[in-house]
Design an enzyme around this catalytic site. Structure first.
Site, PDB file in Angstrom:
ATOM      1  N   HIS A 239       0.816  -1.217   0.000  1.00  0.00           N
ATOM      2  CA  HIS A 239       0.000   0.000   0.000  1.00  0.00           C
ATOM      3  C   HIS A 239       0.848   1.264   0.000  1.00  0.00           C
ATOM      4  CE1 HIS A 239       0.395  -0.099   4.510  1.00  0.00           C
ATOM      5  NE2 HIS A 239       0.301   1.212   4.378  1.00  0.00           N
TER       6      HIS A 239
ATOM      7  N   ASP B  94       0.488  -7.719   1.541  1.00  0.00           N
ATOM      8  CA  ASP B  94       0.828  -6.295   1.637  1.00  0.00           C
ATOM      9  C   ASP B  94       2.341  -6.083   1.674  1.00  0.00           C
ATOM     10  OD1 ASP B  94       0.198  -3.574   1.682  1.00  0.00           O
ATOM     11  OD2 ASP B  94       0.394  -3.469   3.845  1.00  0.00           O
TER      12      ASP B  94
ATOM     13  N   SER C  17       4.512   2.823   7.793  1.00  0.00           N
ATOM     14  CA  SER C  17       4.226   1.673   6.925  1.00  0.00           C
ATOM     15  C   SER C  17       5.458   1.256   6.143  1.00  0.00           C
ATOM     16  CB  SER C  17       3.110   2.020   5.937  1.00  0.00           C
ATOM     17  OG  SER C  17       1.864   2.049   6.550  1.00  0.00           O
TER      18      SER C  17
END
Length: 505
Positions: free
Chosen positions: A137, A167, A246
């Site tokens: 992402h 992911d 992230s």
């Protein structure tokens, strides 16, 4: 037509809130309260002495781990087109939430300038020659990826491959002799052990936070939004993680990589106590596959499962099928696919899977992790109950096409390469909306070539390279041996016709 097409989720604005007012208020009241007794907030001298003594060893470990980790954690800037920006911000919101709940139309108009990144995250250097692991992402929808090292040196990165199912993404920069982190065995981490989270939250480069592992094998039903076969078995930590973390590192006190920070549980979009990281063993398997084969090799049992730990799913199934299944641990097999690994091994509809290779299976996510971390051709021991009796069989896993051999990019179909499947339009639909051709895009993968040009589920593709298409076979035929730039003409949810392109992977 609008009812057939999926609405695009609007662009969300993420802002930073200052704590200066609160800080000033605290100072003001401290100055005005000279007569107040705040001594009960301070520890006794003996308490302070023992607290210092108990933290000495841990503090030393934190310093060593931080010194090892910070140089190997990078900042990643995602640059994308206007449609990509909207999609990219939506994807960040799914992992961190929309912190302000602003008006969608206002959000859509407030897009960043073209020379500004549409999203920012972190990554971890995992080899001295420039391979970097991050989150899918973080890089989704990017037309350009910029990597900035902790020493501020900047590079344009190549995207080697992605895996929305976990992911995870793999990038590469052209450099040698880089600092890097080793993967640890995440199976050995324990609840309660100290960890550090290192990343670039909210633009604050090279930030280190500390906490403990608060749970293992956690599923939060997040990746199902990006993949039909998600694998979730997150490490949960209370080390502070915020937007920008992230793709960053979760390390143990020795500085070894035990996870890739991916998401937080939050109603505001900011840290509220819990963060989630992809375990290093799963992340390592994904990047090894991408480096060696160009894509992730994933094994499947060949079953349609029902999660018995989900009471709502069980109740809905009982109501629909007029059955009396009881909720509990395990996965009930609604259907066993023909010629799949499970059928070949003798599993049947109605069996309840309880273990895979001696790993207890309490939920669907346990099963997806235990099987999805294997490759086609691997064998697993599956324990199951049938009519109250426990049995064990060895199952040879297969890929989604029923094969047991490993595949490379050259073995992929056209639709697998571009990242979407297609369904034909009915003749009535074409007549009603004045279309001479068209197929509906389905199961569009985030970060795929076709998603980068703005196509999402339920958009209608009417031409490929100037030729009308009416079936998936038409697209396969046009692009089967094609190696140049692909032109896609499509209709969005507002009825607008757009032509955009990408280079055939």
């Amino acid at each position: 037509m609008k009812n057939t097409l999926k609405k695009l989720i609007p662009y969300a604005v993420v802002g930073l809130m200052s704590g200066a007012t609160t800080f000033g208020a605290i100072n003001y009241f401290n100055e005005k309260s000279n007569n107040s007794d705040f001594s009960y907030f301070a520890p006794k001298n003996s308490d302070a002495k023992y607290a210092s003594f108990n933290m000495t060893g841990v503090g030393d470990d934190f310093v060593k781990a931080a010194k090892m980790t910070v140089p190997a954690v990078v900042s990643i800037k995602n640059y994308s087109t206007s449609k990509g920006r909207t999609s990219q911000q939506d994807l960040f919101d799914q992992f961190f939430g929309n912190p302000f709940g602003n008006n969608p139309k206002q959000q859509q108009q407030q897009q960043p300038p073209k020379d500004m990144p549409s999203g920012m995250g972190s990554g971890v250097i995992i080899s001295p020659d420039g391979y970097i692991i991050s989150n899918n992402h973080v890089i989704a929808g990017a037309t350009k990826l910029e990597v900035v090292l902790s020493n501020k040196k900047s590079y344009v990165a190549n995207l080697v491959g992605t895996d929305p199912t976990t992911d995870i993404a793999l990038l590469k920069i052209e450099e040698k002799g880089l600092p890097y982190l080793n993967f640890a065995n995440s199976d050995n981490v324990e609840v309660g052990q100290w960890v550090l989270a290192v990343g670039n939250p909210m633009g604050l480069n090279s930030t280190v936070t500390a906490g403990i592992i608060s749970a293992k094998g956690r599923s939060i039903d997040l990746l199902s939004q990006q993949s039909r076969t998600p694998i979730e078995s997150f490490i949960q930590t209370d080390a502070a993680i915020n937007p920008g973390n992230s793709g960053g590192a979760l390390v143990d006190p020795s500085g070894e990589l035990i996870g890739i920070n991916s998401a937080i549980s939050s109603k505001t979009g900011y840290y509220e106590g819990y963060g989630f990281a992809v375990p290093s063993n799963l992340a390592r398997k994904v990047v090894e596959d991408i480096k060696k084969y160009g894509l992730v090799q994933r094994g499947f049992l060949g079953v349609v499962p029902l999660d018995l730990s989900d009471q709502r799913q069980v109740a809905a199934y009982n109501q629909q099928k007029k059955t009396n299944l009881k909720s509990g641990n395990g996965v009930y097999l609604i259907e066993v696919a023909e010629k799949g690994g499970a059928e070949d091994a003798g599993l049947r509809n109605g069996d309840i899977v309880t273990k895979v290779d001696n790993t207890p299976i309490s939920s669907y996510y346990d099963l997806s992790f235990a099987v999805g971390s294997k490759r086609p051709g691997d064998k697993v021991a599956v324990a199951y109950t049938r009519n109250g009796k426990e049995n064990v069989v060895n199952v040879t896993l297969k890929d989604q096409k029923g094969g047991t051999s490993l595949r490379s990019k050259a073995d992929l179909s056209v639709t697998e390469k571009i990242g979407s499947e297609f369904e034909p339009l009915s003749e009535k639909f074409k007549t009603d909306y004045g279309l001479n051709s068209g197929v509906i895009a389905k199961n569009v993968l985030e970060g795929s070539e076709i998603s980068k040009i703005g196509v999402v589920d339920n958009y209608i593709v009417i031409e490929v390279n100037g030729k009308p298409v009416n079936s998936q076979k038409d697209i396969e035929k046009i692009l089967q041996t094609y190696t140049g730039n692909v032109q896609i003409k499509y209709v969005d949810e507002y009825g607008r016709i757009t032509t955009r392109g990408f280079k055939m992977p």
